[in-house]
Motif scaffolding. Structure first.
Motif, mmCIF file in Angstrom:
data_model
loop_
_atom_site.group_PDB
_atom_site.id
_atom_site.type_symbol
_atom_site.label_atom_id
_atom_site.label_comp_id
_atom_site.label_asym_id
_atom_site.label_seq_id
_atom_site.Cartn_x
_atom_site.Cartn_y
_atom_site.Cartn_z
ATOM 1 N N TRP A 32 0.807 -1.220 0.000
ATOM 2 C CA TRP A 32 0.000 0.000 0.000
ATOM 3 C C TRP A 32 0.845 1.276 0.000
ATOM 4 C CZ3 TRP A 32 -4.883 -0.676 -1.185
ATOM 5 C CH2 TRP A 32 -5.485 -1.911 -0.904
ATOM 6 N N THR A 33 1.847 1.324 0.845
ATOM 7 C CA THR A 33 2.664 2.531 0.968
ATOM 8 C C THR A 33 4.132 2.155 0.830
ATOM 9 O OG1 THR A 33 1.040 3.503 2.478
ATOM 10 C CG2 THR A 33 3.236 4.502 2.432
ATOM 11 N N LYS A 34 4.870 2.913 0.031
ATOM 12 C CA LYS A 34 6.290 2.615 -0.179
ATOM 13 C C LYS A 34 7.045 2.611 1.139
ATOM 14 C CE LYS A 34 10.381 4.123 -2.730
ATOM 15 N NZ LYS A 34 10.944 5.117 -3.672
ATOM 16 N N GLY A 35 7.811 1.544 1.368
ATOM 17 C CA GLY A 35 8.623 1.436 2.576
ATOM 18 C C GLY A 35 7.910 0.834 3.759
ATOM 19 N N ASN A 36 6.575 0.719 3.706
ATOM 20 C CA ASN A 36 5.839 0.128 4.822
ATOM 21 C C ASN A 36 6.054 -1.383 4.870
ATOM 22 O OD1 ASN A 36 4.779 2.550 5.635
ATOM 23 N ND2 ASN A 36 2.657 1.834 5.671
ATOM 24 N N PHE A 37 6.056 -1.936 6.068
ATOM 25 C CA PHE A 37 6.115 -3.385 6.216
ATOM 26 C C PHE A 37 5.360 -3.805 7.475
ATOM 27 C CE2 PHE A 37 9.845 -1.774 8.470
ATOM 28 C CZ PHE A 37 9.874 -2.512 9.642
ATOM 29 N N TYR A 38 5.012 -5.089 7.507
ATOM 30 C CA TYR A 38 4.350 -5.677 8.663
ATOM 31 C C TYR A 38 5.372 -6.520 9.428
ATOM 32 C CZ TYR A 38 0.108 -4.432 6.104
ATOM 33 O OH TYR A 38 -0.857 -3.745 5.422
ATOM 34 N N LEU A 39 5.247 -6.537 10.733
ATOM 35 C CA LEU A 39 6.166 -7.292 11.588
ATOM 36 C C LEU A 39 5.419 -8.470 12.202
ATOM 37 C CD1 LEU A 39 8.964 -7.435 12.994
ATOM 38 C CD2 LEU A 39 7.975 -6.043 14.831
ATOM 39 N N HIS A 40 5.928 -9.686 11.961
ATOM 40 C CA HIS A 40 5.291 -10.894 12.475
ATOM 41 C C HIS A 40 6.314 -11.718 13.262
ATOM 42 C CE1 HIS A 40 1.787 -10.480 9.777
ATOM 43 N NE2 HIS A 40 2.665 -10.067 8.882
ATOM 44 N N PRO A 41 5.952 -12.228 14.439
ATOM 45 C CA PRO A 41 6.838 -13.186 15.102
ATOM 46 C C PRO A 41 6.850 -14.504 14.333
ATOM 47 C CG PRO A 41 4.776 -13.019 16.291
ATOM 48 C CD PRO A 41 4.730 -11.982 15.203
ATOM 49 N N VAL A 42 7.930 -15.245 14.457
ATOM 50 C CA VAL A 42 8.079 -16.537 13.792
ATOM 51 C C VAL A 42 8.538 -17.568 14.816
ATOM 52 C CG1 VAL A 42 9.485 -17.853 12.169
ATOM 53 C CG2 VAL A 42 8.562 -15.642 11.480
ATOM 54 N N ALA A 43 7.819 -18.667 14.884
ATOM 55 C CA ALA A 43 8.243 -19.812 15.688
ATOM 56 C C ALA A 43 7.710 -21.049 14.982
ATOM 57 C CB ALA A 43 7.705 -19.726 17.106
ATOM 58 N N THR A 44 8.587 -21.777 14.313
ATOM 59 C CA THR A 44 8.134 -22.926 13.542
ATOM 60 C C THR A 44 9.088 -24.094 13.726
ATOM 61 O OG1 THR A 44 7.297 -23.577 11.363
ATOM 62 C CG2 THR A 44 9.366 -22.347 11.420
ATOM 63 N N MET A 45 8.546 -25.294 13.698
ATOM 64 C CA MET A 45 9.352 -26.504 13.869
ATOM 65 C C MET A 45 9.949 -26.916 12.541
ATOM 66 S SD MET A 45 7.363 -28.991 16.467
ATOM 67 C CE MET A 45 8.831 -30.017 16.427
ATOM 68 N N LEU A 46 11.239 -27.218 12.541
ATOM 69 C CA LEU A 46 11.886 -27.671 11.313
ATOM 70 C C LEU A 46 11.459 -29.084 10.929
ATOM 71 C CD1 LEU A 46 15.525 -26.329 11.697
ATOM 72 C CD2 LEU A 46 13.736 -25.473 10.190
ATOM 73 N N ALA A 47 11.038 -29.892 11.899
ATOM 74 C CA ALA A 47 10.624 -31.257 11.577
ATOM 75 C C ALA A 47 9.322 -31.271 10.789
ATOM 76 C CB ALA A 47 10.468 -32.083 12.851
ATOM 77 N N HIS A 48 8.585 -30.165 10.862
ATOM 78 C CA HIS A 48 7.375 -30.065 10.052
ATOM 79 C C HIS A 48 7.806 -29.739 8.631
ATOM 80 C CE1 HIS A 48 3.614 -28.277 8.520
ATOM 81 N NE2 HIS A 48 3.079 -29.215 9.265
ATOM 82 N N PRO A 49 7.516 -30.592 7.652
ATOM 83 C CA PRO A 49 8.080 -30.443 6.305
ATOM 84 C C PRO A 49 7.824 -29.072 5.691
ATOM 85 C CG PRO A 49 6.957 -32.555 6.538
ATOM 86 C CD PRO A 49 6.633 -31.761 7.758
ATOM 87 N N ALA A 50 8.867 -28.504 5.073
ATOM 88 C CA ALA A 50 8.763 -27.197 4.429
ATOM 89 C C ALA A 50 9.018 -27.337 2.937
ATOM 90 C CB ALA A 50 9.780 -26.233 5.036
ATOM 91 N N ARG A 51 8.251 -26.607 2.148
ATOM 92 C CA ARG A 51 8.470 -26.596 0.708
ATOM 93 C C ARG A 51 9.683 -25.740 0.373
ATOM 94 N NH1 ARG A 51 3.476 -24.820 1.451
ATOM 95 N NH2 ARG A 51 4.061 -22.781 0.578
ATOM 96 N N LYS A 52 10.212 -25.912 -0.846
ATOM 97 C CA LYS A 52 11.313 -25.069 -1.302
ATOM 98 C C LYS A 52 10.865 -23.617 -1.373
ATOM 99 C CE LYS A 52 14.631 -27.756 -3.939
ATOM 100 N NZ LYS A 52 15.278 -27.933 -5.247
ATOM 101 N N ARG A 53 11.763 -22.730 -0.958
ATOM 102 C CA ARG A 53 11.506 -21.289 -0.952
ATOM 103 C C ARG A 53 10.292 -20.922 -0.115
ATOM 104 N NH1 ARG A 53 13.114 -22.766 -5.911
ATOM 105 N NH2 ARG A 53 10.982 -23.073 -6.632
ATOM 106 N N ALA A 54 9.964 -21.771 0.860
ATOM 107 C CA ALA A 54 8.819 -21.501 1.721
ATOM 108 C C ALA A 54 9.185 -20.461 2.775
ATOM 109 C CB ALA A 54 8.366 -22.783 2.411
ATOM 110 N N LEU A 55 8.163 -19.824 3.316
ATOM 111 C CA LEU A 55 8.319 -18.984 4.492
ATOM 112 C C LEU A 55 7.603 -19.668 5.639
ATOM 113 C CD1 LEU A 55 7.758 -15.405 3.062
ATOM 114 C CD2 LEU A 55 9.844 -16.265 4.114
ATOM 115 N N PRO A 56 8.150 -19.593 6.842
ATOM 116 C CA PRO A 56 7.487 -20.247 7.967
ATOM 117 C C PRO A 56 6.137 -19.614 8.256
ATOM 118 C CG PRO A 56 9.254 -18.851 8.739
ATOM 119 C CD PRO A 56 9.363 -18.890 7.247
ATOM 120 N N MET A 57 5.303 -20.381 8.937
ATOM 121 C CA MET A 57 3.982 -19.890 9.291
ATOM 122 C C MET A 57 4.089 -18.580 10.073
ATOM 123 S SD MET A 57 1.160 -21.940 11.491
ATOM 124 C CE MET A 57 2.408 -22.202 12.765
#
Length: 217
Positions: free
Chosen positions: A47-72
């Motif tokens: 929406w606005t140049k330079g704006n971003f959203y901040l999200h915490p990340v806590a994800t288990m690596l044993a839960h399969p991840a796709r290539k180039r995936a971002l964690p939940m």
């Protein structure tokens, strides 16, 4: 916001205050990476140049991840009310300082609490759906050696029609998890080590990952 230099600049103060943090694409994560990836995700706003959203990340690596995936993603974290800004923006002079304050003083205790199954459960209940909670908790219990609880969750997911889920792929993963759990902790640890290595590679953090079983076979 996709320029690596911008992300490194806005997180410089955070990384200076706490050297455990490092940048991996749009993720700012904590060393060491063992069974979880802990950190924050800077998601670009269109929406606005330079704006971003901040999200915490806590994800288990044993839960399969796709290539180039971002964690939940976790919930969206707003700029504190007592600061002179209504949103996160790269051009805001105090952005790096406030981001460091929020991450270290507010988010870090909540993120680190996910290293226990109970802490992970509390985190997931704030950020995802019932099926995902059950599936992630099955992996979390298995990692902690609580195989009976992990089996109960995994077997419940496998039953058709449970938790309102219709996609077969996640159910098939839980079927495989059930078979591994039934073979004992040794087989569980071996499978999790392999899955973690794959996920670490797909997330682009393999060089920071290491294997340390929580429970010996």
């Amino acid at each position: 916001m996709t320029i690596a230099a911008d992300i490194k600049r806005v997180t410089a103060e955070l990384r200076e205050r706490d050297p455990r943090w490092f940048v991996a694409k749009r993720l700012i994560l904590m060393r060491p990476i063992t069974h979880w990836m802990h950190g924050v995700y800077l998601r670009s706003s269109g929406w606005t140049k330079g704006n971003f959203y901040l999200h915490p990340v806590a994800t288990m690596l044993a839960h399969p991840a796709r290539k180039r995936a971002l964690p939940m993603e976790g919930w969206n974290v707003s700029v504190p009310d007592d600061r002179d800004a209504s949103s996160w923006n790269l051009a805001w002079p105090k952005c790096g300082e406030v981001l460091a304050d929020v991450v270290l003083n507010k988010l870090l205790p909540e993120i680190e609490a996910t290293k226990t199954p109970e802490g992970m459960s509390s985190y997931l209940k704030r950020s995802t759906f019932a099926f995902t909670i059950a599936r992630q908790m099955a992996f979390s219990y298995a990692l902690a050696g609580r195989r009976a609880e992990a089996l109960e969750l995994a077997r419940g997911i496998v039953v058709p029609g449970t938790l309102g889920w219709v996609d077969e792929k996640p159910r098939q993963r839980c079927e495989r998890l059930t078979r591994v759990l039934e073979k004992g902790q040794g087989a569980t640890n071996s499978a999790f080590r392999r899955l973690e290595k794959i996920s670490a590679r797909n997330y682009g953090v393999e060089k920071w990952w290491r294997w340390e079983p929580l429970v010996d076979a």
